[in-house]
Design a protein around this motif. Structure first.
Motif, mmCIF file in Angstrom:
data_model
loop_
_atom_site.group_PDB
_atom_site.id
_atom_site.type_symbol
_atom_site.label_atom_id
_atom_site.label_comp_id
_atom_site.label_asym_id
_atom_site.label_seq_id
_atom_site.Cartn_x
_atom_site.Cartn_y
_atom_site.Cartn_z
ATOM 1 N N GLU A 19 0.826 -1.212 0.000
ATOM 2 C CA GLU A 19 0.000 0.000 0.000
ATOM 3 C C GLU A 19 0.858 1.259 0.000
ATOM 4 O OE1 GLU A 19 -3.561 2.109 2.640
ATOM 5 O OE2 GLU A 19 -2.961 0.032 3.032
ATOM 6 N N LEU A 20 1.960 1.232 0.761
ATOM 7 C CA LEU A 20 2.876 2.373 0.812
ATOM 8 C C LEU A 20 3.986 2.266 -0.229
ATOM 9 C CD1 LEU A 20 3.261 2.865 4.679
ATOM 10 C CD2 LEU A 20 1.843 4.179 3.090
ATOM 11 N N HIS A 21 3.986 1.184 -0.992
ATOM 12 C CA HIS A 21 4.970 0.956 -2.056
ATOM 13 C C HIS A 21 6.402 0.960 -1.502
ATOM 14 C CE1 HIS A 21 1.604 1.562 -4.749
ATOM 15 N NE2 HIS A 21 1.427 2.777 -4.281
ATOM 16 N N LEU A 22 6.584 0.239 -0.404
ATOM 17 C CA LEU A 22 7.896 0.124 0.233
ATOM 18 C C LEU A 22 8.359 -1.328 0.142
ATOM 19 C CD1 LEU A 22 10.187 1.297 2.046
ATOM 20 C CD2 LEU A 22 8.796 0.605 4.010
ATOM 21 N N TYR A 23 9.608 -1.529 -0.293
ATOM 22 C CA TYR A 23 10.136 -2.876 -0.521
ATOM 23 C C TYR A 23 11.559 -2.936 0.021
ATOM 24 C CZ TYR A 23 6.205 -2.568 -3.680
ATOM 25 O OH TYR A 23 4.940 -2.361 -4.184
ATOM 26 N N VAL A 24 11.922 -4.070 0.656
ATOM 27 C CA VAL A 24 13.231 -4.150 1.305
ATOM 28 C C VAL A 24 13.779 -5.567 1.247
ATOM 29 C CG1 VAL A 24 12.101 -4.431 3.565
ATOM 30 C CG2 VAL A 24 14.502 -3.713 3.458
ATOM 31 N N VAL A 25 15.096 -5.667 1.069
ATOM 32 C CA VAL A 25 15.839 -6.932 1.123
ATOM 33 C C VAL A 25 17.011 -6.743 2.072
ATOM 34 C CG1 VAL A 25 17.369 -8.483 -0.161
ATOM 35 C CG2 VAL A 25 15.198 -7.754 -1.177
ATOM 36 N N CYS A 26 17.217 -7.720 2.964
ATOM 37 C CA CYS A 26 18.335 -7.685 3.911
ATOM 38 C C CYS A 26 19.089 -9.003 3.866
ATOM 39 C CB CYS A 26 17.831 -7.439 5.343
ATOM 40 S SG CYS A 26 17.214 -5.766 5.641
ATOM 41 N N ASP A 27 20.398 -8.924 4.105
ATOM 42 C CA ASP A 27 21.279 -10.099 4.106
ATOM 43 C C ASP A 27 22.037 -10.081 5.432
ATOM 44 O OD1 ASP A 27 23.199 -12.036 3.754
ATOM 45 O OD2 ASP A 27 24.058 -11.183 1.938
ATOM 46 N N GLY A 28 21.660 -10.988 6.344
ATOM 47 C CA GLY A 28 22.201 -10.967 7.701
ATOM 48 C C GLY A 28 23.554 -11.615 7.828
ATOM 49 N N MET A 29 24.219 -11.283 8.937
ATOM 50 C CA MET A 29 25.523 -11.870 9.234
ATOM 51 C C MET A 29 25.662 -11.980 10.744
ATOM 52 S SD MET A 29 27.663 -8.491 8.224
ATOM 53 C CE MET A 29 27.439 -6.958 9.149
ATOM 54 N N GLY A 30 26.520 -12.873 11.176
ATOM 55 C CA GLY A 30 26.733 -13.003 12.611
ATOM 56 C C GLY A 30 26.910 -14.427 13.083
ATOM 57 N N GLY A 31 26.755 -15.392 12.196
ATOM 58 C CA GLY A 31 26.961 -16.785 12.598
ATOM 59 C C GLY A 31 25.752 -17.377 13.282
ATOM 60 N N SER A 32 25.652 -18.685 13.247
ATOM 61 C CA SER A 32 24.538 -19.432 13.829
ATOM 62 C C SER A 32 23.231 -18.848 13.310
ATOM 63 C CB SER A 32 24.612 -19.402 15.354
ATOM 64 O OG SER A 32 23.621 -20.236 15.918
ATOM 65 N N ALA A 33 22.303 -18.529 14.224
ATOM 66 C CA ALA A 33 21.037 -17.949 13.793
ATOM 67 C C ALA A 33 21.034 -16.434 13.862
ATOM 68 C CB ALA A 33 19.902 -18.500 14.661
#
Length: 266
Positions: free
Chosen positions: A33-47
């Protein structure tokens, strides 16, 4: 008087664990509805990486939504750039706080790339090496700049792109969400044409796909879901060492019935 057609975005997204990882530390999200889109790529090990990326996606969207509600109630309108920057900083605060409070999540962080439609413009923000590309008239152009050690050395003329591609320091990034109390985000804006496409993606794709590979997959008549899967398959066929996430956006005209009617009472 000629009225310019209103634009909206069609979108699709897909994520894949890749060929060698035990879990998927990528996350994506949106508010259509607000036309907002995001992709993230995590780091830090394990979960921890998975936690960081999911947390950043939620915090960004929730902050942006909160600012939209405040604007409606107060009548004070922030620009899209201001709202995106505030929401990126809020995502950083949330991830950083969780990292400091939970020893199991210590030093977690995440990259972030986001896009928001603003009438006939798109505004894109990024932290880290997740990227945004624009595909227009069959040509794919990278919009964002990687905040990575190798990419910054290439831009400074210290090493060649070929040296960077052969380096074992591919994963060293210089900015991330949640790794410091403050974060510096880059913002980019572009005027839109009908049928422009945009790709938001993690480096699980971009270490294997060149702009011409993306342009070939993103043909004008292809379904967005098909494009996402084609790009993921491309990366996996070439090794798929990391998680792979693709979000495709396409600029379309807003259907007339969906456009706001004029306020005749005002």
């Amino acid at each position: 008087m000629t009225q310019t057609a209103a634009y909206t975005l069609d979108f699709a997204a897909a994520t894949d664990i890749g060929c060698h990882r035990g879990n998927n530390e990528d996350s994506f999200g949106y508010d259509a509805e607000l036309h907002l889109y995001v992709v993230c790529d995590g780091m830090g090990g394990s979960a921890a990486g998975e936690v960081a990326s999911g947390m950043a996606v939620r915090a960004l969207i929730e902050s942006f939504e909160s600012l939209a509600l405040q604007a409606v109630s107060s009548g004070e309108q922030l620009s899209i750039e201001q709202r995106l920057l505030y929401s990126i900083h809020e995502a950083n605060r949330v991830v950083r706080s969780a990292s400091e409070l939970n020893p199991e999540l210590h030093n977690m962080g995440t990259t972030l790339v986001c896009a928001c439609l603003n009438e006939h413009r798109i505004v894109i923000g990024n932290v880290g090496d997740s990227r945004a590309y624009m595909i227009r008239n069959g040509v794919c152009t990278q919009i964002t700049l990687d905040h990575s050690l190798l990419d910054e050395q290439v831009r400074q003329g210290l090493i060649t792109p070929e040296m960077a591609a052969a380096s074992n320091l591919q994963s060293v990034i210089t900015r991330a969400i949640g790794t410091a109390n403050e974060v510096e985000a880059d913002l980019f804006a572009a005027e839109l044409n009908l049928n422009d496409m945009f790709l938001l993606t993690s480096d699980g794709l971009t270490r294997y796909a060149k702009p011409e590979d993306i342009a070939k997959a993103a043909s004008p008549d292809a379904e967005l879901t098909t494009i996402c899967q084609s790009l993921i398959d491309h990366a996996k066929q070439r090794g798929g060492a990391d998680n792979i996430t693709c979000m495709m956006l396409r600029v379309v005209e807003t259907p007339p019935a969906s456009q706001s009617a004029p306020d005749l009472a005002s």
